[in-house]
Design a protein around this motif. Structure first.
Motif, PDB file in Angstrom:
ATOM      1  N   ASN A   1       0.939  -1.088   0.091  1.00 17.41           N
ATOM      2  CA  ASN A   1       0.067   0.010  -0.108  1.00 17.41           C
ATOM      3  C   ASN A   1       1.102   1.140  -0.201  1.00 17.41           C
ATOM      4  OD1 ASN A   1      -2.537  -1.504   0.716  1.00 17.41           O
ATOM      5  ND2 ASN A   1      -1.529  -1.957   2.483  1.00 17.41           N
ATOM      6  N   ILE A   2       0.743   2.207  -0.938  1.00 13.74           N
ATOM      7  CA  ILE A   2       1.284   3.437  -0.787  1.00 13.74           C
ATOM      8  C   ILE A   2       0.303   4.516  -0.636  1.00 13.74           C
ATOM      9  CG2 ILE A   2       2.967   5.168  -2.302  1.00 13.74           C
ATOM     10  CD1 ILE A   2       3.975   2.453  -1.732  1.00 13.74           C
ATOM     11  N   CYS A   3       0.619   5.547   0.272  1.00 15.05           N
ATOM     12  CA  CYS A   3       0.038   6.678   0.388  1.00 15.05           C
ATOM     13  C   CYS A   3       0.649   8.045   0.729  1.00 15.05           C
ATOM     14  CB  CYS A   3      -1.157   6.547   1.665  1.00 15.05           C
ATOM     15  SG  CYS A   3      -2.184   7.954   2.210  1.00 15.05           S
ATOM     16  N   ILE A   4       0.199   9.144   0.090  1.00 14.71           N
ATOM     17  CA  ILE A   4       0.802  10.436   0.214  1.00 14.71           C
ATOM     18  C   ILE A   4       0.020  11.223   1.092  1.00 14.71           C
ATOM     19  CG2 ILE A   4       1.783  12.318  -0.876  1.00 14.71           C
ATOM     20  CD1 ILE A   4       3.143   9.573  -1.603  1.00 14.71           C
ATOM     21  N   ILE A   5       0.657  11.943   2.239  1.00 17.82           N
ATOM     22  CA  ILE A   5      -0.197  12.910   3.042  1.00 17.82           C
ATOM     23  C   ILE A   5       0.644  14.102   3.035  1.00 17.82           C
ATOM     24  CG2 ILE A   5      -1.076  13.368   5.297  1.00 17.82           C
ATOM     25  CD1 ILE A   5      -1.638  10.294   5.802  1.00 17.82           C
ATOM     26  N   SER A   6       0.241  15.242   2.438  1.00 10.78           N
ATOM     27  CA  SER A   6       1.208  16.590   2.220  1.00 10.78           C
ATOM     28  C   SER A   6       0.168  17.731   2.616  1.00 10.78           C
ATOM     29  CB  SER A   6       1.413  16.396   0.886  1.00 10.78           C
ATOM     30  OG  SER A   6       2.199  17.646   0.578  1.00 10.78           O
ATOM     31  N   GLY A   7       0.857  18.808   3.193  1.00  6.27           N
ATOM     32  CA  GLY A   7       0.471  19.828   3.368  1.00  6.27           C
ATOM     33  C   GLY A   7       0.320  20.527   2.186  1.00  6.27           C
TER      34      GLY A   7
ATOM     35  N   VAL B   1       0.127   5.376  -7.596  1.00 10.42           N
ATOM     36  CA  VAL B   1      -0.420   5.663  -6.158  1.00 10.42           C
ATOM     37  C   VAL B   1      -1.680   6.357  -6.323  1.00 10.42           C
ATOM     38  CG1 VAL B   1      -0.009   7.109  -4.352  1.00 10.42           C
ATOM     39  CG2 VAL B   1       2.096   6.220  -5.694  1.00 10.42           C
ATOM     40  N   ALA B   2      -2.576   5.595  -5.847  1.00  8.45           N
ATOM     41  CA  ALA B   2      -4.069   6.458  -5.728  1.00  8.45           C
ATOM     42  C   ALA B   2      -4.627   7.085  -4.484  1.00  8.45           C
ATOM     43  CB  ALA B   2      -4.843   4.880  -5.887  1.00  8.45           C
ATOM     44  N   ASP B   3      -3.882   6.805  -3.582  1.00 12.16           N
ATOM     45  CA  ASP B   3      -4.184   7.306  -2.301  1.00 12.16           C
ATOM     46  C   ASP B   3      -3.270   8.701  -2.088  1.00 12.16           C
ATOM     47  OD1 ASP B   3      -6.554   6.017  -1.351  1.00 12.16           O
ATOM     48  OD2 ASP B   3      -5.063   4.200  -1.472  1.00 12.16           O
ATOM     49  N   VAL B   4      -3.906   9.926  -2.554  1.00 10.08           N
ATOM     50  CA  VAL B   4      -3.005  10.986  -2.328  1.00 10.08           C
ATOM     51  C   VAL B   4      -3.758  11.986  -1.854  1.00 10.08           C
ATOM     52  CG1 VAL B   4      -1.834  12.930  -3.766  1.00 10.08           C
ATOM     53  CG2 VAL B   4      -1.892  10.450  -4.510  1.00 10.08           C
ATOM     54  N   TYR B   5      -3.498  12.439  -0.503  1.00  7.90           N
ATOM     55  CA  TYR B   5      -4.102  13.500   0.250  1.00  7.90           C
ATOM     56  C   TYR B   5      -3.164  14.807   0.400  1.00  7.90           C
ATOM     57  CZ  TYR B   5      -6.606   9.426   2.363  1.00  7.90           C
ATOM     58  OH  TYR B   5      -7.554   8.457   2.935  1.00  7.90           O
ATOM     59  N   LEU B   6      -3.648  15.785  -0.305  1.00  8.03           N
ATOM     60  CA  LEU B   6      -3.189  17.148  -0.532  1.00  8.03           C
ATOM     61  C   LEU B   6      -3.954  18.045   0.409  1.00  8.03           C
ATOM     62  CD1 LEU B   6      -2.272  17.324  -4.345  1.00  8.03           C
ATOM     63  CD2 LEU B   6      -0.946  16.546  -2.286  1.00  8.03           C
ATOM     64  N   GLY B   7      -3.235  19.196   0.866  1.00  8.29           N
ATOM     65  CA  GLY B   7      -3.875  20.005   1.693  1.00  8.29           C
ATOM     66  C   GLY B   7      -4.054  19.623   3.139  1.00  8.29           C
ATOM     67  N   ALA B   8      -3.187  18.910   3.473  1.00  7.51           N
ATOM     68  CA  ALA B   8      -3.511  18.062   4.931  1.00  7.51           C
ATOM     69  C   ALA B   8      -3.103  18.950   5.943  1.00  7.51           C
ATOM     70  CB  ALA B   8      -2.836  16.889   4.897  1.00  7.51           C
ATOM     71  N   ASP B   9      -3.856  19.593   6.511  1.00  4.49           N
ATOM     72  CA  ASP B   9      -3.568  20.601   7.763  1.00  4.49           C
ATOM     73  C   ASP B   9      -3.255  19.748   9.024  1.00  4.49           C
ATOM     74  OD1 ASP B   9      -3.864  23.059   6.036  1.00  4.49           O
ATOM     75  OD2 ASP B   9      -5.870  23.038   6.498  1.00  4.49           O
ATOM     76  N   ASN B  10      -4.075  18.673   9.058  1.00  9.96           N
ATOM     77  CA  ASN B  10      -4.026  17.879  10.001  1.00  9.96           C
ATOM     78  C   ASN B  10      -3.854  16.296   9.510  1.00  9.96           C
ATOM     79  OD1 ASN B  10      -4.461  16.153  12.407  1.00  9.96           O
ATOM     80  ND2 ASN B  10      -6.186  17.150  13.142  1.00  9.96           N
TER      81      ASN B  10
END
Length: 176
Positions: free
Chosen positions: A58-64, A79-88
């Motif tokens: 599993n690959i995930c990106i969590i970035s502000g 990479v399907a799971d890309v969270y951008l704008g992650a404040d928390n």
């Protein structure tokens, strides 16, 4: 009780989670006259990401950061799971682990700066590039000998896949 070597954690990793700026990039942002913010990513990191996905990780990106070009690049790599704008980042981590039914102890997170601190405390193997800030180095169970954007992601993925016997056998794979 004796502290475990980071290598003892590698065989249990099923999931890689990465920050972007300072991990998949060197943290430099080039600003164009139109205000676009450009980043550079390493193709060796890209090859490692694709290889891990092909091997069932599993690959995930969590970035502000909020640059949609980052999502396009990572989606192109699979990479399907890309969270951008992650404040928390804790919210995104919990959402991802719940959605995918992943245990935090089987998760590796690579971050480089203060916003990554809380989420790194929640995973089984917190890691960082060689040029991470001291606070992040202080909680990391593994510090790559590579800098962010210069192969740190490849380094940690390759180590996990080698320990699990999943690195060889894919010579000649395309890694754009």
């Amino acid at each position: 009780m004796e502290e475990k070597s980071y290598k003892e954690y590698l065989e249990h990793i099923t999931t890689f989670i990465f920050d972007v700026d300072g991990v998949l990039t060197d943290g430099t942002v080039t600003i164009t006259t139109d205000g676009d913010m450009l980043r550079t990513m390493n193709t060796k990191d890209g090859y490692a990401l694709k290889t891990a996905i092909k091997q069932g990780f599993n690959i995930c990106i969590i970035s502000g950061g909020t640059n949609e070009g980052v999502r396009v690049r990572l989606n192109h790599l699979g990479v399907a799971d890309v969270y951008l704008g992650a404040d928390n980042k804790i919210e995104q981590l919990n959402d991802y682990l719940t959605k995918r039914q992943i245990k935090s102890e089987n998760t590796l997170f690579m971050g480089d700066d203060i916003p990554d601190f809380p989420v790194m405390k929640m995973v089984g193997l917190p890691c960082c590039p060689q040029d991470a800030v001291p606070e992040i180095k202080g909680i990391s169970k593994y510090i790559s000998h590579k800098k962010g954007g210069k192969g740190a992601v490849r380094d940690v993925i390759e180590q996990v896949l080698k320990v699990q016997g999943k690195w060889s056998g894919n010579y000649g794979a395309k890694y754009d």
